[in-house]
Design a protein around this motif. Structure first.
Motif, short mmCIF file in Angstrom:
data_model
loop_
_atom_site.label_atom_id
_atom_site.label_comp_id
_atom_site.label_asym_id
_atom_site.label_seq_id
_atom_site.Cartn_x
_atom_site.Cartn_y
_atom_site.Cartn_z
N LEU A 181 41.23 58.45 20.88
CA LEU A 181 39.89 57.95 20.60
C LEU A 181 39.69 56.57 21.22
CD1 LEU A 181 39.55 58.88 16.81
CD2 LEU A 181 38.31 59.93 18.71
N ARG A 182 38.52 56.36 21.83
CA ARG A 182 38.20 55.06 22.41
C ARG A 182 37.05 54.43 21.64
NH1 ARG A 182 36.78 54.96 28.34
NH2 ARG A 182 35.42 56.67 27.73
N THR A 183 37.28 53.23 21.14
CA THR A 183 36.29 52.52 20.34
C THR A 183 36.21 51.07 20.79
OG1 THR A 183 36.89 53.90 18.42
CG2 THR A 183 35.57 51.92 17.99
N VAL A 184 35.01 50.64 21.17
CA VAL A 184 34.80 49.22 21.46
C VAL A 184 34.68 48.48 20.12
CG1 VAL A 184 33.33 47.50 22.58
CG2 VAL A 184 33.59 49.79 23.60
N ILE A 185 35.44 47.41 19.97
CA ILE A 185 35.36 46.59 18.75
C ILE A 185 34.89 45.21 19.16
CG2 ILE A 185 36.59 45.69 16.75
CD1 ILE A 185 38.63 47.92 17.10
N ARG A 186 33.93 44.67 18.41
CA ARG A 186 33.30 43.40 18.78
C ARG A 186 33.12 42.52 17.55
NH1 ARG A 186 28.01 44.74 21.64
NH2 ARG A 186 29.40 45.39 23.32
N LEU A 202 27.10 35.44 21.51
CA LEU A 202 28.49 35.24 21.93
C LEU A 202 29.45 36.04 21.05
CD1 LEU A 202 30.02 33.51 24.07
CD2 LEU A 202 30.36 31.82 22.25
N CYS A 203 30.32 36.83 21.68
CA CYS A 203 31.24 37.70 20.94
C CYS A 203 32.57 37.81 21.67
CB CYS A 203 30.66 39.12 20.81
SG CYS A 203 29.15 39.25 19.84
N VAL A 204 33.58 38.22 20.93
CA VAL A 204 34.84 38.65 21.51
C VAL A 204 34.92 40.16 21.33
CG1 VAL A 204 36.14 38.24 19.37
CG2 VAL A 204 37.36 38.31 21.57
N GLN A 205 35.43 40.87 22.33
CA GLN A 205 35.50 42.32 22.21
C GLN A 205 36.74 42.86 22.90
OE1 GLN A 205 31.94 43.91 24.09
NE2 GLN A 205 32.78 43.69 26.14
N ILE A 206 37.03 44.14 22.58
CA ILE A 206 38.22 44.79 23.12
C ILE A 206 38.03 46.30 23.03
CG2 ILE A 206 39.45 44.95 20.91
CD1 ILE A 206 42.03 44.14 22.39
N MET A 207 38.73 47.04 23.86
CA MET A 207 38.75 48.50 23.75
C MET A 207 39.96 48.91 22.90
SD MET A 207 37.30 51.41 24.65
CE MET A 207 36.43 51.24 26.22
N HIS A 208 39.69 49.57 21.80
CA HIS A 208 40.77 50.11 20.97
C HIS A 208 40.97 51.58 21.34
CE1 HIS A 208 43.19 51.17 17.49
NE2 HIS A 208 42.34 52.15 17.22
N VAL A 209 42.19 51.95 21.62
CA VAL A 209 42.52 53.36 21.89
C VAL A 209 43.45 53.82 20.79
CG1 VAL A 209 43.56 54.99 23.51
CG2 VAL A 209 42.29 53.01 24.39
N GLY A 210 43.00 54.81 20.03
CA GLY A 210 43.79 55.31 18.92
C GLY A 210 42.95 55.62 17.71
N ALA A 211 43.62 55.96 16.62
CA ALA A 211 42.93 56.34 15.39
C ALA A 211 42.18 55.16 14.80
CB ALA A 211 43.95 56.88 14.38
N PHE A 212 41.12 55.45 14.07
CA PHE A 212 40.34 54.40 13.42
C PHE A 212 41.21 53.59 12.46
CE2 PHE A 212 36.76 57.62 14.00
CZ PHE A 212 36.32 57.03 15.18
N ASP A 213 42.13 54.26 11.76
CA ASP A 213 42.97 53.56 10.79
C ASP A 213 43.96 52.61 11.45
OD1 ASP A 213 41.73 54.71 8.63
OD2 ASP A 213 43.21 56.30 8.36
N ASP A 214 44.13 52.72 12.76
CA ASP A 214 45.04 51.81 13.48
C ASP A 214 44.30 50.60 14.06
OD1 ASP A 214 47.14 53.51 12.94
OD2 ASP A 214 46.94 54.60 14.84
N GLU A 215 43.02 50.48 13.78
CA GLU A 215 42.24 49.38 14.34
C GLU A 215 42.69 47.98 13.92
OE1 GLU A 215 38.07 49.89 13.78
OE2 GLU A 215 37.97 51.73 14.96
N PRO A 216 43.18 47.78 12.68
CA PRO A 216 43.52 46.41 12.28
C PRO A 216 44.44 45.66 13.25
CG PRO A 216 43.50 47.81 10.35
CD PRO A 216 43.32 48.71 11.54
N ALA A 217 45.42 46.34 13.82
CA ALA A 217 46.33 45.68 14.76
C ALA A 217 45.58 45.22 16.01
CB ALA A 217 47.47 46.61 15.14
N THR A 218 44.66 46.04 16.49
CA THR A 218 43.86 45.67 17.66
C THR A 218 42.91 44.53 17.33
OG1 THR A 218 43.98 47.95 18.50
CG2 THR A 218 42.24 46.55 19.39
N VAL A 219 42.32 44.58 16.14
CA VAL A 219 41.42 43.51 15.71
C VAL A 219 42.17 42.17 15.65
CG1 VAL A 219 40.10 42.62 13.74
CG2 VAL A 219 39.82 45.00 14.47
#
Length: 214
Positions: free
Chosen positions: A199-204, A144-161
């Motif tokens: 950039l497209r990154t799936v975060i889980r 069981l996980c929560v996930q999302i598609m992050h679009v943007g730079a890797f350094d901008d991931e915290p807001a999406t997380v």
């Protein structure tokens, strides 16, 4: 037509930009474990990625070399993935990249057994003259996980997380990090060819129902 994991399993590789809950089944991976900043040009992470692709394409191209693998079918090599953690931290702290432990991974079809993996290791060492002793065949069972598609730079991931984790908490789940349940990223874009903002990154993240089971 070659089997494409991204297209056949869109729920795991192509989530929307809004968070969602998903149950991830066990999957097989070629994997290399390491430590350190992934952005270091001479670091272990970049070497690990090169090693993984060497093994992945050795297996994919095996019929062209006359090596027949039981159950083999034509497929597209899946995208690079990574599990990330830091000692004493739940999740990850993007400001402390030098402290990253990581498991870099590429998914493989279920026909890749330990025997097939060991053949690929020997073949890659022989043909490409590289040391692949750090590689392993790993089965990850995320559940069981929560996930999302992050679009943007890797350094901008915290807001999406934060958006993703808040969604889980607001919907009756709690984060469930452990030594085997880690921050997971799937890299759908090549940073060498794609602008950072695209950039497209799936975060889980692993979760469990609040007060319940995984």
């Amino acid at each position: 037509m070659a089997f494409d994991f991204k297209k056949e399993y869109k729920e795991f590789y192509l989530p929307s930009g809004k968070p969602g809950i998903v149950t991830v089944p066990p999957m097989k991976y070629l994997a290399v474990r390491g430590f350190g900043n992934p952005n270091d040009e001479e670091g272990d992470y970049k070497k690990a990625v090169g090693l993984l692709y060497a093994l992945a394409y050795t297996i994919k191209m095996s019929p062209k070399g006359g090596h027949m693998i039981e159950g083999y079918f034509e497929y597209v090599v899946p995208p690079l993935e990574g599990l990330w953690y830091q000692e004493g931290i739940s999740g990850v702290d993007y400001s402390r990249k030098d402290e990253f432990h990581w498991i870099s991974m590429i998914r493989v079809p279920d026909f890749v057994t330990e025997d097939v993996f060991q053949w690929a290791v020997r073949e890659a060492e022989r043909k490409k003259n590289i040391d692949v002793s750090k590689a392993e065949l790993l089965t990850a069972d995320e559940g069981l996980c929560v996930q999302i598609m992050h679009v943007g730079a890797f350094d901008d991931e915290p807001a999406t997380v934060k958006v993703m984790d808040d969604f889980a908490l607001e919907n009756g789940y709690e984060l469930d990090f452990s030594p085997i349940r880690l921050h997971h990223e799937i890299y759908l874009s090549d940073p060498r060819k794609c602008a950072p903002e695209k950039l497209r990154t799936v975060i889980r993240h692993p979760v469990r129902r609040r007060g319940g089971l995984r």
